[in-house]
Design a protein around this motif. Structure first.
Motif, PDB file in Angstrom:
ATOM      1  N   MET A  36     -27.047 -42.940-118.760  1.00 35.79           N
ATOM      2  CA  MET A  36     -26.964 -42.791-117.313  1.00 35.79           C
ATOM      3  C   MET A  36     -25.592 -42.298-116.843  1.00 35.79           C
ATOM      4  O   MET A  36     -24.916 -42.959-116.042  1.00 35.79           O
ATOM      5  CB  MET A  36     -27.312 -44.109-116.611  1.00 35.79           C
ATOM      6  CG  MET A  36     -28.720 -44.585-116.868  1.00 35.79           C
ATOM      7  SD  MET A  36     -29.105 -46.135-116.034  1.00 35.79           S
ATOM      8  CE  MET A  36     -29.118 -45.616-114.331  1.00 35.79           C
ATOM      9  N   PRO A  37     -25.134 -41.158-117.348  1.00 36.77           N
ATOM     10  CA  PRO A  37     -23.804 -40.668-116.935  1.00 36.77           C
ATOM     11  C   PRO A  37     -23.727 -40.376-115.444  1.00 36.77           C
ATOM     12  O   PRO A  37     -22.640 -40.377-114.863  1.00 36.77           O
ATOM     13  CB  PRO A  37     -23.644 -39.389-117.762  1.00 36.77           C
ATOM     14  CG  PRO A  37     -25.040 -38.949-118.067  1.00 36.77           C
ATOM     15  CD  PRO A  37     -25.827 -40.216-118.236  1.00 36.77           C
ATOM     16  N   GLN A  86     -17.772 -37.148-125.112  1.00 36.47           N
ATOM     17  CA  GLN A  86     -17.739 -38.579-124.836  1.00 36.47           C
ATOM     18  C   GLN A  86     -18.466 -38.848-123.520  1.00 36.47           C
ATOM     19  O   GLN A  86     -17.879 -39.257-122.527  1.00 36.47           O
ATOM     20  CB  GLN A  86     -16.296 -39.064-124.774  1.00 36.47           C
ATOM     21  CG  GLN A  86     -15.574 -39.010-126.112  1.00 36.47           C
ATOM     22  CD  GLN A  86     -14.166 -39.556-126.026  1.00 36.47           C
ATOM     23  OE1 GLN A  86     -13.497 -39.415-125.016  1.00 36.47           O
ATOM     24  NE2 GLN A  86     -13.708 -40.179-127.096  1.00 36.47           N
ATOM     25  N   TYR A  87     -19.768 -38.629-123.564  1.00 40.83           N
ATOM     26  CA  TYR A  87     -20.546 -38.728-122.328  1.00 40.83           C
ATOM     27  C   TYR A  87     -20.949 -40.163-122.001  1.00 40.83           C
ATOM     28  O   TYR A  87     -21.389 -40.451-120.877  1.00 40.83           O
ATOM     29  CB  TYR A  87     -21.805 -37.861-122.431  1.00 40.83           C
ATOM     30  CG  TYR A  87     -22.831 -38.363-123.432  1.00 40.83           C
ATOM     31  CD1 TYR A  87     -23.785 -39.298-123.062  1.00 40.83           C
ATOM     32  CD2 TYR A  87     -22.828 -37.918-124.744  1.00 40.83           C
ATOM     33  CE1 TYR A  87     -24.718 -39.777-123.972  1.00 40.83           C
ATOM     34  CE2 TYR A  87     -23.755 -38.377-125.660  1.00 40.83           C
ATOM     35  CZ  TYR A  87     -24.689 -39.306-125.262  1.00 40.83           C
ATOM     36  OH  TYR A  87     -25.587 -39.763-126.188  1.00 40.83           O
ATOM     37  N   ASP A  88     -20.845 -41.080-122.973  1.00 37.47           N
ATOM     38  CA  ASP A  88     -21.363 -42.437-122.779  1.00 37.47           C
ATOM     39  C   ASP A  88     -20.246 -43.463-122.610  1.00 37.47           C
ATOM     40  O   ASP A  88     -20.326 -44.578-123.117  1.00 37.47           O
ATOM     41  CB  ASP A  88     -22.263 -42.831-123.951  1.00 37.47           C
ATOM     42  CG  ASP A  88     -21.542 -42.698-125.283  1.00 37.47           C
ATOM     43  OD1 ASP A  88     -20.437 -42.122-125.316  1.00 37.47           O
ATOM     44  OD2 ASP A  88     -22.089 -43.179-126.295  1.00 37.47           O
ATOM     45  N   ALA A 117     -16.731 -44.900-111.583  1.00 31.99           N
ATOM     46  CA  ALA A 117     -15.291 -44.692-111.477  1.00 31.99           C
ATOM     47  C   ALA A 117     -14.955 -43.672-110.400  1.00 31.99           C
ATOM     48  O   ALA A 117     -14.183 -43.940-109.478  1.00 31.99           O
ATOM     49  CB  ALA A 117     -14.725 -44.248-112.828  1.00 31.99           C
ATOM     50  N   SER A 118     -15.524 -42.498-110.494  1.00 33.04           N
ATOM     51  CA  SER A 118     -15.243 -41.450-109.525  1.00 33.04           C
ATOM     52  C   SER A 118     -16.281 -40.347-109.676  1.00 33.04           C
ATOM     53  O   SER A 118     -16.956 -40.246-110.701  1.00 33.04           O
ATOM     54  CB  SER A 118     -13.841 -40.873-109.740  1.00 33.04           C
ATOM     55  OG  SER A 118     -13.766 -40.197-110.986  1.00 33.04           O
ATOM     56  N   LEU A 119     -16.400 -39.530-108.647  1.00 32.02           N
ATOM     57  CA  LEU A 119     -17.306 -38.393-108.699  1.00 32.02           C
ATOM     58  C   LEU A 119     -16.886 -37.422-109.793  1.00 32.02           C
ATOM     59  O   LEU A 119     -17.728 -36.865-110.510  1.00 32.02           O
ATOM     60  CB  LEU A 119     -17.339 -37.683-107.345  1.00 32.02           C
ATOM     61  CG  LEU A 119     -18.199 -36.410-107.267  1.00 32.02           C
ATOM     62  CD1 LEU A 119     -19.664 -36.736-107.570  1.00 32.02           C
ATOM     63  CD2 LEU A 119     -18.065 -35.754-105.898  1.00 32.02           C
ATOM     64  N   LEU A 141     -19.307 -36.254-112.915  1.00 33.92           N
ATOM     65  CA  LEU A 141     -19.643 -34.861-113.202  1.00 33.92           C
ATOM     66  C   LEU A 141     -19.217 -34.468-114.609  1.00 33.92           C
ATOM     67  O   LEU A 141     -19.928 -33.729-115.302  1.00 33.92           O
ATOM     68  CB  LEU A 141     -18.993 -33.944-112.163  1.00 33.92           C
ATOM     69  CG  LEU A 141     -19.531 -34.072-110.728  1.00 33.92           C
ATOM     70  CD1 LEU A 141     -18.733 -33.182-109.774  1.00 33.92           C
ATOM     71  CD2 LEU A 141     -21.011 -33.716-110.673  1.00 33.92           C
ATOM     72  N   ARG A 142     -18.061 -34.953-115.043  1.00 27.97           N
ATOM     73  CA  ARG A 142     -17.568 -34.630-116.390  1.00 27.97           C
ATOM     74  C   ARG A 142     -18.509 -35.172-117.449  1.00 27.97           C
ATOM     75  O   ARG A 142     -18.839 -34.495-118.425  1.00 27.97           O
ATOM     76  CB  ARG A 142     -16.160 -35.184-116.594  1.00 27.97           C
ATOM     77  CG  ARG A 142     -15.066 -34.420-115.878  1.00 27.97           C
ATOM     78  CD  ARG A 142     -13.681 -34.984-116.165  1.00 27.97           C
ATOM     79  NE  ARG A 142     -13.352 -34.867-117.587  1.00 27.97           N
ATOM     80  CZ  ARG A 142     -13.312 -35.897-118.424  1.00 27.97           C
ATOM     81  NH1 ARG A 142     -13.584 -37.126-117.999  1.00 27.97           N
ATOM     82  NH2 ARG A 142     -12.991 -35.715-119.695  1.00 27.97           N
ATOM     83  N   GLN A 143     -18.957 -36.410-117.284  1.00 24.09           N
ATOM     84  CA  GLN A 143     -19.834 -37.008-118.292  1.00 24.09           C
ATOM     85  C   GLN A 143     -21.201 -36.353-118.295  1.00 24.09           C
ATOM     86  O   GLN A 143     -21.805 -36.180-119.357  1.00 24.09           O
ATOM     87  CB  GLN A 143     -19.932 -38.516-118.079  1.00 24.09           C
ATOM     88  CG  GLN A 143     -18.618 -39.227-118.358  1.00 24.09           C
ATOM     89  CD  GLN A 143     -18.753 -40.721-118.465  1.00 24.09           C
ATOM     90  OE1 GLN A 143     -17.775 -41.447-118.338  1.00 24.09           O
ATOM     91  NE2 GLN A 143     -19.936 -41.222-118.697  1.00 24.09           N
ATOM     92  N   CYS A 144     -21.694 -35.973-117.138  1.00 27.07           N
ATOM     93  CA  CYS A 144     -22.959 -35.238-117.087  1.00 27.07           C
ATOM     94  C   CYS A 144     -22.821 -33.892-117.791  1.00 27.07           C
ATOM     95  O   CYS A 144     -23.726 -33.460-118.520  1.00 27.07           O
ATOM     96  CB  CYS A 144     -23.392 -35.024-115.639  1.00 27.07           C
ATOM     97  SG  CYS A 144     -24.007 -36.511-114.814  1.00 27.07           S
ATOM     98  N   ALA A 145     -21.683 -33.242-117.580  1.00 24.87           N
ATOM     99  CA  ALA A 145     -21.454 -31.953-118.229  1.00 24.87           C
ATOM    100  C   ALA A 145     -21.387 -32.104-119.743  1.00 24.87           C
ATOM    101  O   ALA A 145     -21.887 -31.254-120.490  1.00 24.87           O
ATOM    102  CB  ALA A 145     -20.173 -31.320-117.696  1.00 24.87           C
TER     103      ALA A 145
END
Length: 451
Positions: A354-355, A277-279, A360-362, A366-370
């Protein structure tokens, strides 16, 4: 490495495919201009597909003569008809259609409204298809160099007649069933998506062209994907030996099937909803809407990547298909990299979602980029499994070796030896033994990559 820099010739010509696309777009324009009373997503979708395919078929037959390619396996000047063998093949062909119908009847996925337009077209054209199959099978069988193919073996099996070479029969039948499995899964899905995009295209307002880029972007985005879906849908239909667009082989590995199918519905919803769920954050338009120049610049970059993606699809002509080998494609963007569609598509997802801009938070960023990197990894495995499958063809081995020396990403193989192409393997050991590559004269221009 002898002749490693030789790039095999592609069986298609981009200018031919572009003429086919132009004819199809003119058909769409005529339907929209004259406001023809045709049911959208059914008859119209068939018309625009034929408007693409027929010019390509005619021009290829005139200029390229694909029926004479060695991979077609035909000798049209030495035809000898054999009705008993043809009828046996027809039994095998009709048995395949029966198995497809059985799958559609059993699986709940195909009982909802989503596929109703596909089945409407299928039932409308099925009688003509069944009848045209008779002269087609007779004509092709009479010209085949090895006429006892998988359809003949399946027909013998259905008729309870003996088959001597059991091992060969099992391999051929397995490949035949896998090829039909590709069709029964992808064709209805792509046809429905094509219908949806075509309806949006036909309902578009001409006044949007008088607005700014922000109004025009959505139309251009849908239009590019429409072209892609048009080519893809045609590709799954026209798998004909007479056009040298038939399936040579189908992906044999479970990994290859898994990484491909998880990228399409209904598997994508299950996979992405649980693991990718990156988006979840705001998309690119949210960040640039109040800054038109930045919106235009970023949006133009997205469209440029999608144009490369569509360019790759255009290079296929009538031969597109996931999970199958229908020849080796070396023209268009494939002359720069082995997987232009995958590269451009994955880059566009970073620009669209654009994750890295999640506010929301760092930790969430990072989680969405991963997660998006995980999806990129899935496409990387798709590319590697396709290369492993296609390496059974010497033409692809020559093409891959050429790209390792001249492709855009040739430096990656030198920097990371495990990424080097090794025939029959997903990854290289880093030390490849010397190979003797066949002379370029031995390669035919009748193969093309799945991409």
């Amino acid at each position: 490495m002898a002749n490693a820099t030789v790039k095999p010739e592609s069986p298609t010509r981009l200018w031919i495919n572009l003429i086919g696309l132009l004819c199809s777009l003119l058909a769409v324009a005529a339907i929209k201009y004259f406001n023809l009373e045709l049911p959208v997503r059914t008859t119209v979708a068939v018309l625009v597909c034929l408007a693409l395919a027929l010019p390509i078929i005619i021009l290829e037959a005139w200029r390229l003569k694909p029926q004479t390619n060695s991979s077609a396996g035909l000798q049209l000047d030495k035809r000898r008809g054999n009705w008993p063998r043809t009828l046996t093949k027809l039994v095998g062909f009709y048995a395949c259609l029966g198995l497809v119908a059985l799958v559609y009847w059993i699986l709940p996925e195909y009982h909802g409204d989503f596929y109703q337009h596909y089945f409407f077209v299928l039932f409308a054209f099925l009688p003509y298809w069944l009848l045209l199959a008779i002269p087609y099978f007779y004509f092709v069988d009479s010209a085949m160099q090895s006429p006892k193919d998988a359809y003949w073996r399946l027909g013998r099996l259905v008729l309870a007649k003996p088959i001597t070479d059991t091992d060969r029969a099992n391999a051929d039948l397995g490949q035949l069933f896998l090829g039909w499995l590709v069709k029964l899964f992808f064709l209805p899905l792509m046809f429905v998506y094509l219908g949806n995009n075509l309806e949006t295209l036909l309902n578009s307002n001409s006044q949007l062209f008088s607005g700014g880029f922000q109004q025009w972007f959505d139309f251009a985005f849908n239009f590019l994907y429409y072209i892609d879906l048009l080519i893809v849908t045609v590709g799954y239909v026209f798998t004909l030996r007479l056009l040298d667009s038939h399936i040579r082989s189908t992906e044999p590995s479970l990994l290859g099937w898994a990484v491909a199918l998880m990228c399409y519905q209904p598997f994508w919803s299950l996979f992405s909803g649980t693991y990718i769920q990156y988006d979840q954050g705001p998309a690119w338009g949210h960040w640039f809407w109040q800054t038109p120049w930045a919106y235009g610049l970023w949006g133009a970059g997205i469209l440029a990547l999608l144009m490369i993606y569509v360019w790759a699809s255009m290079a296929f002509g009538i031969r597109f298909s996931n999970l199958t080998h229908r020849g080796i494609l070396t023209n268009g963007p494939f002359q720069f990299t082995k997987h232009p569609a995958y590269v451009s598509k994955n880059l566009s997802w970073w620009m669209i979602s654009m994750p890295f801009m999640v506010s929301a938070s760092l930790d969430q960023t990072l989680r969405q980029c991963a997660m998006l990197l995980l999806l990129n990894g899935v496409y990387f495995l798709r590319a590697r499994t396709e290369e492993k499958h296609l390496s059974c063809d010497p033409a692809y081995v020559a093409y891959a070796n050429y790209m390792e020396q001249h492709g855009l990403f040739s430096g990656l193989g030198r920097a990371l030896p495990w990424l080097r192409f090794t025939p029959g393997k997903l990854f290289s050991s880093g030390q490849r033994p010397p190979q003797k590559i066949k002379s370029s004269l031995q390669f035919t221009a009748d193969r093309k990559s799945v991409g």
